[in-house]
Scaffold this motif. Sequence first.
Motif, PDB file in Angstrom:
ATOM      1  N   LYS A  52       0.859  -1.189   0.000  1.00 38.76           N
ATOM      2  CA  LYS A  52       0.000   0.000   0.000  1.00 38.76           C
ATOM      3  C   LYS A  52       0.896   1.241   0.000  1.00 38.76           C
ATOM      4  CE  LYS A  52      -4.133  -1.804   0.374  1.00 38.76           C
ATOM      5  NZ  LYS A  52      -4.907  -1.711  -0.871  1.00 38.76           N
ATOM      6  N   PHE A  53       0.584   2.201  -0.855  1.00 37.39           N
ATOM      7  CA  PHE A  53       1.433   3.390  -0.929  1.00 37.39           C
ATOM      8  C   PHE A  53       1.483   4.126   0.403  1.00 37.39           C
ATOM      9  CE2 PHE A  53       2.182   7.936  -1.733  1.00 37.39           C
ATOM     10  CZ  PHE A  53       3.484   7.835  -2.199  1.00 37.39           C
ATOM     11  N   ASP A  54       0.356   4.197   1.110  1.00 36.71           N
ATOM     12  CA  ASP A  54       0.343   4.948   2.380  1.00 36.71           C
ATOM     13  C   ASP A  54       1.373   4.399   3.362  1.00 36.71           C
ATOM     14  OD1 ASP A  54      -1.568   6.604   1.448  1.00 36.71           O
ATOM     15  OD2 ASP A  54      -3.243   5.684   2.538  1.00 36.71           O
ATOM     16  N   ALA A  55       1.490   3.067   3.409  1.00 34.19           N
ATOM     17  CA  ALA A  55       2.462   2.448   4.324  1.00 34.19           C
ATOM     18  C   ALA A  55       3.891   2.721   3.849  1.00 34.19           C
ATOM     19  CB  ALA A  55       2.209   0.944   4.418  1.00 34.19           C
ATOM     20  N   ILE A  56       4.102   2.646   2.546  1.00 36.16           N
ATOM     21  CA  ILE A  56       5.437   2.957   2.001  1.00 36.16           C
ATOM     22  C   ILE A  56       5.780   4.409   2.317  1.00 36.16           C
ATOM     23  CG2 ILE A  56       6.834   3.177  -0.100  1.00 36.16           C
ATOM     24  CD1 ILE A  56       5.031   1.106  -1.441  1.00 36.16           C
ATOM     25  N   ARG A  57       4.791   5.288   2.108  1.00 32.55           N
ATOM     26  CA  ARG A  57       5.014   6.723   2.302  1.00 32.55           C
ATOM     27  C   ARG A  57       5.421   7.026   3.746  1.00 32.55           C
ATOM     28  NH1 ARG A  57       3.567  11.731   3.365  1.00 32.55           N
ATOM     29  NH2 ARG A  57       3.559  13.265   1.679  1.00 32.55           N
ATOM     30  N   MET A  60       8.881   5.909   4.337  1.00 31.41           N
ATOM     31  CA  MET A  60       9.836   6.759   3.613  1.00 31.41           C
ATOM     32  C   MET A  60      10.041   8.087   4.321  1.00 31.41           C
ATOM     33  SD  MET A  60      10.724   5.388   0.376  1.00 31.41           S
ATOM     34  CE  MET A  60      11.895   6.609   0.569  1.00 31.41           C
ATOM     35  N   MET A  61       8.948   8.645   4.877  1.00 28.67           N
ATOM     36  CA  MET A  61       9.075   9.919   5.590  1.00 28.67           C
ATOM     37  C   MET A  61       9.947   9.715   6.835  1.00 28.67           C
ATOM     38  SD  MET A  61       7.838  12.240   3.750  1.00 28.67           S
ATOM     39  CE  MET A  61       7.849  13.691   4.795  1.00 28.67           C
ATOM     40  N   GLU A  62       9.793   8.544   7.452  1.00 33.36           N
ATOM     41  CA  GLU A  62      10.648   8.228   8.593  1.00 33.36           C
ATOM     42  C   GLU A  62      12.109   8.120   8.135  1.00 33.36           C
ATOM     43  OE1 GLU A  62       8.685   5.158  10.913  1.00 33.36           O
ATOM     44  OE2 GLU A  62      10.492   5.026  12.167  1.00 33.36           O
ATOM     45  N   ARG A  74      21.196   7.190  -2.820  1.00 34.03           N
ATOM     46  CA  ARG A  74      19.807   7.104  -3.251  1.00 34.03           C
ATOM     47  C   ARG A  74      19.007   6.674  -2.023  1.00 34.03           C
ATOM     48  NH1 ARG A  74      22.078   9.364  -6.781  1.00 34.03           N
ATOM     49  NH2 ARG A  74      22.032   8.925  -9.014  1.00 34.03           N
ATOM     50  N   ARG A  75      18.048   7.527  -1.591  1.00 33.63           N
ATOM     51  CA  ARG A  75      17.247   7.158  -0.416  1.00 33.63           C
ATOM     52  C   ARG A  75      16.045   6.364  -0.937  1.00 33.63           C
ATOM     53  NH1 ARG A  75      15.214  11.591   1.096  1.00 33.63           N
ATOM     54  NH2 ARG A  75      16.451  12.443   2.772  1.00 33.63           N
ATOM     55  N   VAL A  76      16.219   5.052  -0.871  1.00 33.96           N
ATOM     56  CA  VAL A  76      15.234   4.156  -1.476  1.00 33.96           C
ATOM     57  C   VAL A  76      14.900   3.051  -0.491  1.00 33.96           C
ATOM     58  CG1 VAL A  76      14.836   2.510  -3.363  1.00 33.96           C
ATOM     59  CG2 VAL A  76      16.176   4.573  -3.798  1.00 33.96           C
ATOM     60  N   LEU A  77      13.625   2.680  -0.400  1.00 33.88           N
ATOM     61  CA  LEU A  77      13.257   1.454   0.299  1.00 33.88           C
ATOM     62  C   LEU A  77      12.918   0.411  -0.760  1.00 33.88           C
ATOM     63  CD1 LEU A  77      11.178   2.803   3.329  1.00 33.88           C
ATOM     64  CD2 LEU A  77      13.563   2.043   3.292  1.00 33.88           C
ATOM     65  N   ILE A  78      13.650  -0.684  -0.706  1.00 34.07           N
ATOM     66  CA  ILE A  78      13.473  -1.752  -1.697  1.00 34.07           C
ATOM     67  C   ILE A  78      12.202  -2.521  -1.374  1.00 34.07           C
ATOM     68  CG2 ILE A  78      14.527  -3.821  -2.692  1.00 34.07           C
ATOM     69  CD1 ILE A  78      17.246  -2.790  -1.670  1.00 34.07           C
ATOM     70  N   LEU A  79      11.409  -2.806  -2.383  1.00 33.82           N
ATOM     71  CA  LEU A  79      10.193  -3.613  -2.208  1.00 33.82           C
ATOM     72  C   LEU A  79      10.585  -5.074  -2.441  1.00 33.82           C
ATOM     73  CD1 LEU A  79       7.666  -1.306  -4.113  1.00 33.82           C
ATOM     74  CD2 LEU A  79       8.296  -1.268  -1.678  1.00 33.82           C
ATOM     75  N   GLY A  97      11.887  -0.283  -6.065  1.00 36.56           N
ATOM     76  CA  GLY A  97      12.012   0.419  -4.792  1.00 36.56           C
ATOM     77  C   GLY A  97      11.291   1.749  -4.903  1.00 36.56           C
ATOM     78  N   VAL A  98      11.056   2.380  -3.765  1.00 39.72           N
ATOM     79  CA  VAL A  98      10.464   3.718  -3.804  1.00 39.72           C
ATOM     80  C   VAL A  98      11.501   4.707  -3.291  1.00 39.72           C
ATOM     81  CG1 VAL A  98       8.625   5.219  -2.958  1.00 39.72           C
ATOM     82  CG2 VAL A  98       8.093   2.886  -3.654  1.00 39.72           C
ATOM     83  N   GLN A  99      11.708   5.747  -4.076  1.00 44.50           N
ATOM     84  CA  GLN A  99      12.735   6.746  -3.779  1.00 44.50           C
ATOM     85  C   GLN A  99      12.080   8.041  -3.322  1.00 44.50           C
ATOM     86  OE1 GLN A  99      16.793   8.689  -5.752  1.00 44.50           O
ATOM     87  NE2 GLN A  99      15.893   6.879  -6.683  1.00 44.50           N
ATOM     88  N   LEU A 100      12.698   8.647  -2.297  1.00 44.28           N
ATOM     89  CA  LEU A 100      12.213   9.935  -1.779  1.00 44.28           C
ATOM     90  C   LEU A 100      13.318  10.980  -1.914  1.00 44.28           C
ATOM     91  CD1 LEU A 100      10.436  11.881  -0.017  1.00 44.28           C
ATOM     92  CD2 LEU A 100      11.436  10.757   1.997  1.00 44.28           C
ATOM     93  N   VAL A 101      12.975  12.110  -2.530  1.00 45.27           N
ATOM     94  CA  VAL A 101      13.870  13.274  -2.543  1.00 45.27           C
ATOM     95  C   VAL A 101      13.103  14.427  -1.901  1.00 45.27           C
ATOM     96  CG1 VAL A 101      15.359  14.776  -3.920  1.00 45.27           C
ATOM     97  CG2 VAL A 101      14.944  12.435  -4.682  1.00 45.27           C
TER      98      VAL A 101
END
Length: 353
Positions: A52-57, A60-62, A74-79, A97-101
Amino acid sequence: MLTQGHDKPKETAERQAFYDRIDKQHMTPLWSVLGSLVTPQPASACQPFGWKFDAIRDAMMEAGGLITAKEAERRVLILENPGLRGQSRTTTSLYAGVQLVLPGEVAPAHRHTQSALRFVLEGEGAHTAVNGEKTIMRYGDFVITPQLAWHDHGNESEEPMFWLDGLDIPVISMLDASFAEGLGEDTQEITRNTGQSYSEFGHALLPDNAEQSIVSPIFNYPYDKSRETLEAMKRGSDPDQCHGWKLRYSNPLNGSDAIPTMGTFIQLLPQGPTMPFRSTSGTVFVCTQGKGKTKIADTTIEWGEKDIFIAPSWASIIHEPEEESVLFSFNDKPIQEKLGLYREQRGNANSST
Ligand code: GTQ
């Protein structure tokens, strides 16, 4: 077509003693493992799964408070696929993975033999620079980083920017073909106008002196154009029973896939269940509009906007949108096609061919 695998011969004490002896010489009997090596059909440890994107988000904010994009590179959490933990794999052959900048951050310039795609999930106005050109990223944009192209990411907007990264990392690792280097600078030199590639190559026109390339010269396929094209398809034709209205992102130089190792697609699905479909290409899906569920083999995954889910190789897929929905997806189809391995089956999965 084989329907039954190789049965493992019975192990006797005499045989086992022999195996133990040859083991010291780094040899092992094929007949003990043949059934798991040469399987009658794909036997994948990869499992159907959804995030779920909300959980990833939230995660990622953490992560955003724990490490900067610069320190992480690269600040990424691998799925990671639940069946492939610890291997940085999302399907057997693909990494996601999802990357946050965050606003004001840069992810420094580097390059590598792995090809990457970005699919923008949230935010607007951050950029990726590729081969001397910047592209501004918006929701649903599909952005390419070709193999060995210098790339850096930056966010000059006021909002955090999230995107899905898709890379062919497991394939490059399997082939032992990984090379990577940093530029030594945060950003590369910009030598081309923002949007120039799309202006030159994105309209069924090509610069007359354009050189052939196995990678698309377009490196941002904007969502509004993809969405518009899906609407045009819908106006002009009935939906395919398995795929709805489906587009493949292509290289305008030769019509092949935009990235030589990863097939990339966007599809519009009408409300209601699709006909079952399966292929040898395990696939990562992202919903950009709508909601529903997808039955993948025996697992049902519910999804809404920005959620990500995966289907393993040869697992039967039935999408069941509750309303008209749009899915972006990527898989390893171009590799399998080049090797003559790709197979697909429409309808009920009642045979292995
Ligand atoms: O943005 O260059 O998710 O090099 C993994 C490796 C992103 C990137 C990833 C990478 C990148």
